[in-house]
Scaffold this motif. Structure first.
Motif, PDB file in Angstrom:
ATOM      1  N   SER A   1     -90.855 -64.281   9.072  1.00 27.95           N
ATOM      2  CA  SER A   1     -91.617 -65.064   9.781  1.00 27.95           C
ATOM      3  C   SER A   1     -91.174 -64.858  11.396  1.00 27.95           C
ATOM      4  O   SER A   1     -91.998 -65.440  12.034  1.00 27.95           O
ATOM      5  CB  SER A   1     -91.258 -66.554   9.393  1.00 27.95           C
ATOM      6  OG  SER A   1     -89.753 -66.799   9.527  1.00 27.95           O
TER       7      SER A   1
ATOM      8  N   ASP B   1     -83.550 -60.971   1.221  1.00 27.51           N
ATOM      9  CA  ASP B   1     -83.846 -61.501   2.891  1.00 27.51           C
ATOM     10  C   ASP B   1     -83.000 -60.454   3.745  1.00 27.51           C
ATOM     11  O   ASP B   1     -82.275 -60.514   4.600  1.00 27.51           O
ATOM     12  CB  ASP B   1     -82.817 -62.763   2.905  1.00 27.51           C
ATOM     13  CG  ASP B   1     -83.660 -64.114   2.282  1.00 27.51           C
ATOM     14  OD1 ASP B   1     -84.555 -63.988   1.550  1.00 27.51           O
ATOM     15  OD2 ASP B   1     -83.028 -65.137   2.519  1.00 27.51           O
TER      16      ASP B   1
ATOM     17  N   ASN C   1     -86.038 -64.652  -0.547  1.00 28.01           N
ATOM     18  CA  ASN C   1     -87.243 -65.676  -0.502  1.00 28.01           C
ATOM     19  C   ASN C   1     -87.760 -65.497   1.113  1.00 28.01           C
ATOM     20  O   ASN C   1     -88.800 -66.324   1.045  1.00 28.01           O
ATOM     21  CB  ASN C   1     -86.524 -67.069  -0.673  1.00 28.01           C
ATOM     22  CG  ASN C   1     -85.360 -67.335  -0.064  1.00 28.01           C
ATOM     23  OD1 ASN C   1     -84.355 -66.748  -0.118  1.00 28.01           O
ATOM     24  ND2 ASN C   1     -85.806 -68.183   0.938  1.00 28.01           N
ATOM     25  N   HIS C   2     -87.313 -64.772   1.591  1.00 32.02           N
ATOM     26  CA  HIS C   2     -87.661 -64.588   3.090  1.00 32.02           C
ATOM     27  C   HIS C   2     -88.431 -63.280   3.564  1.00 32.02           C
ATOM     28  O   HIS C   2     -89.044 -63.220   4.473  1.00 32.02           O
ATOM     29  CB  HIS C   2     -86.940 -64.776   4.271  1.00 32.02           C
ATOM     30  CG  HIS C   2     -86.158 -66.353   4.064  1.00 32.02           C
ATOM     31  ND1 HIS C   2     -87.066 -67.568   4.524  1.00 32.02           N
ATOM     32  CD2 HIS C   2     -84.901 -66.620   3.865  1.00 32.02           C
ATOM     33  CE1 HIS C   2     -86.133 -68.245   4.412  1.00 32.02           C
ATOM     34  NE2 HIS C   2     -84.988 -68.041   4.305  1.00 32.02           N
TER      35      HIS C   2
ATOM     36  N   SER D   1     -95.654 -68.260   1.965  1.00 29.83           N
ATOM     37  CA  SER D   1     -95.211 -67.455   1.040  1.00 29.83           C
ATOM     38  C   SER D   1     -95.759 -67.979  -0.320  1.00 29.83           C
ATOM     39  O   SER D   1     -95.785 -67.425  -1.208  1.00 29.83           O
ATOM     40  CB  SER D   1     -93.683 -67.360   1.027  1.00 29.83           C
ATOM     41  OG  SER D   1     -93.058 -68.699   1.065  1.00 29.83           O
TER      42      SER D   1
ATOM     43  N   GLU E   1     -92.496 -63.398   4.240  1.00 31.39           N
ATOM     44  CA  GLU E   1     -93.105 -64.514   5.234  1.00 31.39           C
ATOM     45  C   GLU E   1     -93.727 -63.814   6.329  1.00 31.39           C
ATOM     46  O   GLU E   1     -93.538 -64.224   7.478  1.00 31.39           O
ATOM     47  CB  GLU E   1     -92.233 -65.483   5.470  1.00 31.39           C
ATOM     48  CG  GLU E   1     -91.485 -66.278   4.267  1.00 31.39           C
ATOM     49  CD  GLU E   1     -90.493 -67.138   4.240  1.00 31.39           C
ATOM     50  OE1 GLU E   1     -90.206 -67.864   3.508  1.00 31.39           O
ATOM     51  OE2 GLU E   1     -89.665 -66.858   5.151  1.00 31.39           O
TER      52      GLU E   1
ATOM     53  N   ASP F   1     -78.380 -60.609   2.810  1.00 31.76           N
ATOM     54  CA  ASP F   1     -78.973 -61.584   3.720  1.00 31.76           C
ATOM     55  C   ASP F   1     -78.980 -61.090   5.262  1.00 31.76           C
ATOM     56  O   ASP F   1     -78.255 -61.667   6.107  1.00 31.76           O
ATOM     57  CB  ASP F   1     -78.477 -63.112   3.723  1.00 31.76           C
ATOM     58  CG  ASP F   1     -78.619 -63.711   2.337  1.00 31.76           C
ATOM     59  OD1 ASP F   1     -79.917 -64.195   2.212  1.00 31.76           O
ATOM     60  OD2 ASP F   1     -77.773 -63.393   1.507  1.00 31.76           O
TER      61      ASP F   1
ATOM     62  N   ASP G   1     -89.285 -66.328  -5.029  1.00 30.23           N
ATOM     63  CA  ASP G   1     -89.183 -67.070  -3.827  1.00 30.23           C
ATOM     64  C   ASP G   1     -88.913 -68.500  -4.031  1.00 30.23           C
ATOM     65  O   ASP G   1     -88.102 -69.134  -3.951  1.00 30.23           O
ATOM     66  CB  ASP G   1     -90.063 -66.964  -2.738  1.00 30.23           C
ATOM     67  CG  ASP G   1     -91.362 -66.698  -3.111  1.00 30.23           C
ATOM     68  OD1 ASP G   1     -91.714 -67.145  -4.253  1.00 30.23           O
ATOM     69  OD2 ASP G   1     -92.458 -66.198  -2.432  1.00 30.23           O
TER      70      ASP G   1
ATOM     71  N   HIS H   1     -81.598 -60.638   7.223  1.00 26.92           N
ATOM     72  CA  HIS H   1     -82.517 -61.539   8.126  1.00 26.92           C
ATOM     73  C   HIS H   1     -82.717 -60.664   9.537  1.00 26.92           C
ATOM     74  O   HIS H   1     -83.035 -61.336  10.395  1.00 26.92           O
ATOM     75  CB  HIS H   1     -81.661 -62.888   8.427  1.00 26.92           C
ATOM     76  CG  HIS H   1     -81.863 -63.856   7.263  1.00 26.92           C
ATOM     77  ND1 HIS H   1     -82.182 -65.015   7.472  1.00 26.92           N
ATOM     78  CD2 HIS H   1     -81.326 -63.861   5.951  1.00 26.92           C
ATOM     79  CE1 HIS H   1     -82.303 -65.784   6.382  1.00 26.92           C
ATOM     80  NE2 HIS H   1     -81.650 -65.006   5.505  1.00 26.92           N
TER      81      HIS H   1
ATOM     82  N   TYR I   1     -86.210 -61.287   8.040  1.00 24.48           N
ATOM     83  CA  TYR I   1     -86.531 -62.830   8.190  1.00 24.48           C
ATOM     84  C   TYR I   1     -87.942 -62.465   8.525  1.00 24.48           C
ATOM     85  O   TYR I   1     -88.167 -62.530  10.023  1.00 24.48           O
ATOM     86  CB  TYR I   1     -85.690 -63.302   9.119  1.00 24.48           C
ATOM     87  CG  TYR I   1     -85.948 -64.929   9.124  1.00 24.48           C
ATOM     88  CD1 TYR I   1     -85.375 -65.794   7.926  1.00 24.48           C
ATOM     89  CD2 TYR I   1     -86.517 -65.533   9.918  1.00 24.48           C
ATOM     90  CE1 TYR I   1     -85.591 -67.045   7.700  1.00 24.48           C
ATOM     91  CE2 TYR I   1     -86.580 -67.188  10.033  1.00 24.48           C
ATOM     92  CZ  TYR I   1     -86.317 -67.839   9.042  1.00 24.48           C
ATOM     93  OH  TYR I   1     -86.183 -69.140   8.887  1.00 24.48           O
TER      94      TYR I   1
ATOM     95  N   ARG J   1     -83.417 -73.952   6.087  1.00 24.60           N
ATOM     96  CA  ARG J   1     -84.107 -73.108   5.234  1.00 24.60           C
ATOM     97  C   ARG J   1     -85.744 -73.764   5.334  1.00 24.60           C
ATOM     98  O   ARG J   1     -85.987 -74.853   5.329  1.00 24.60           O
ATOM     99  CB  ARG J   1     -83.849 -73.164   3.812  1.00 24.60           C
ATOM    100  CG  ARG J   1     -82.500 -72.683   3.696  1.00 24.60           C
ATOM    101  CD  ARG J   1     -82.122 -72.575   2.248  1.00 24.60           C
ATOM    102  NE  ARG J   1     -80.722 -71.757   2.351  1.00 24.60           N
ATOM    103  CZ  ARG J   1     -80.053 -71.585   1.205  1.00 24.60           C
ATOM    104  NH1 ARG J   1     -80.401 -71.832  -0.057  1.00 24.60           N
ATOM    105  NH2 ARG J   1     -78.709 -70.859   1.351  1.00 24.60           N
ATOM    106  N   PRO J   2     -86.906 -72.882   5.309  1.00 29.06           N
ATOM    107  CA  PRO J   2     -88.173 -73.281   5.511  1.00 29.06           C
ATOM    108  C   PRO J   2     -88.501 -74.240   4.443  1.00 29.06           C
ATOM    109  O   PRO J   2     -88.123 -74.138   3.317  1.00 29.06           O
ATOM    110  CB  PRO J   2     -89.096 -72.013   5.325  1.00 29.06           C
ATOM    111  CG  PRO J   2     -87.973 -71.040   4.692  1.00 29.06           C
ATOM    112  CD  PRO J   2     -86.626 -71.535   4.632  1.00 29.06           C
TER     113      PRO J   2
END
Length: 405
Positions: free
Chosen positions: A126, A121, A155-156, A15, A159, A73, A222, A75, A124, A8-9
């Protein structure tokens, strides 16, 4: 376990800075105390528009069932150029986001859901070249199937060049979505994507104009914006106040004439980041499914679980976030459930199939031709294997058990 968390980042990414900027703008407009007071004032004068009412007319089918597919998720990023993660070497050849799309198509054909809920999520961001296009592609199977769907943020999702607000604003423009940016008539509430949907009884029955199943959606955020608190975000007081008010209004309507009921209609709650109380489920060992990684909830307890218990109508909470957990267990009268990771660009566990959770609510038969209030809520999971295997069938709630209506 720790291997999954390390993927995880860091918490000091773009963000967080975007979230801090948004919060600071709110604080410039009104102080923290003023914000809370304004929320309370707004909640006291909630009015549902005709357009919104039409949008919420989900309804039980003539067979007395309503089926929800939860997708956690995904992503999603850039489609066929985005590689899969944590799959077997034999599965890695040409594996991409398109495997996620194919899995969703399979689930829709197999389960024929009445509503699809995406619990964050979804992309994804990013890794997405164009966040808006990635969102379009991620939700495209639901859109092409003309199935009503709802989404919350993880939370993604934000981003990228699209802010958290921007992501939700894009989602609400897509076809067949019932997602909302935030509750009508409430301007000051934390997050984006707090709303509720009503599921009415079978057409022609005494419950056709009553919501017999209530669905609540919240933005679990997030990352923490409080410098002294590290880790993930949590559901804020303004959101909890909105939930309390909405739940109370729905309960009053359900327990009033016509067809006045003695107890509230059951409610289900969907958001991304699990509550700290998921740990209590694991400690009790009273759950169905598996726990294969740390429960990554916020480092502080916002009290939202207590708020849910006090409301009295919520029977189950559904989350994502921790991809290789898929258990579901009861704590203090509420089932706390993971869906398990769905997307192929998300971290997972090689050899452990991607999966989705299905929930079916069934009405009580009042006579040979009519349906009454809710009788039971059942769940199972489907695996993205050759047979689209069904596992872990369990009853989440029944009106014949203690705590049932």
């Amino acid at each position: 376990m720790r291997r999954y968390n390390s993927m995880r980042p860091p918490l000091n990414g773009s963000s967080v800075s975007v979230g801090i900027k948004n919060m600071e703008e709110k604080k410039k407009t009104i102080g923290v105390r003023g914000l809370l007071a304004a929320v309370v004032l707004c909640l006291c004068s909630v009015a549902v528009s005709t357009e919104e009412t039409k949008q919420k007319q989900l309804r039980f089918k003539e067979n007395g069932e309503f089926k929800i597919l939860q997708v956690a998720d995904m992503h999603y990023a850039d489609g066929k150029t985005t590689p899969c993660r944590d799959v077997l070497p034999s599965e890695n050849v040409s594996c991409s986001d398109l495997n996620t799309t194919a899995f969703l198509h399979r689930m829709i054909l197999a389960e024929k859901p009445d509503l699809i809920v995406f619990t964050g999520d979804n992309i994804y961001a990013s890794d997405a070249t164009d966040a808006a296009r990635s969102l379009d592609a991620a939700f495209s199977p639901a859109i092409s199937a003309s199935i009503p769907w709802a989404a919350v943020l993880g939370n993604h999702d934000q981003e990228s060049a699209l802010s958290r607000e921007g992501v939700m604003k894009h989602i609400v423009t897509l076809k067949h979505t019932l997602s909302q940016l935030n509750p009508a008539g409430i301007d000051l509430i934390d997050g984006y994507g707090n709303y509720n949907l009503e599921v009415h009884g079978v057409e022609g029955s005494g419950f056709e104009n009553k919501s017999v199943l209530n669905l609540y959606f919240l933005d679990s955020g997030d990352y923490s914006k409080v410098p002294s608190i590290s880790g993930y975000d949590w559901i804020k007081p303004s959101q909890q106040l909105w939930f309390q008010r909405t739940s109370l209004e729905l309960q009053r309507a359900y327990m009033s004439k016509p067809e006045a009921q003695k107890a509230p209609a059951p409610g289900l709650v969907y958001f991304h980041i699990p509550l700290p109380e998921f740990t209590n489920v694991v400690d009790s060992s009273n759950y169905t499914g598996v726990k294969q990684e740390t429960i990554c909830s916020a480092s502080v307890n916002s009290g939202f679980f207590t708020t849910l218990v006090e409301a009295g109508d919520v029977k189950a909470v559904f989350n994502g976030h921790d991809h290789v957990n898929d258990f579901c267990g009861e704590y203090t009268g509420i089932q706390l459930c993971y869906a398990g990771g769905f997307g192929y660009h998300a971290y997972g566990k090689a050899g452990w199939a991607r999966r989705a959770r299905v929930v079916v609510a069934t009405l009580e038969k009042t006579d040979e031709v009519s349906w009454g209030p809710l009788k039971s809520i059942k769940t199972w999971k489907r695996l993205d294997d050759q047979n689209l295997s069904t596992i872990d069938v369990q009853v989440l709630w029944s009106n014949n058990t203690p705590g049932g209506t």
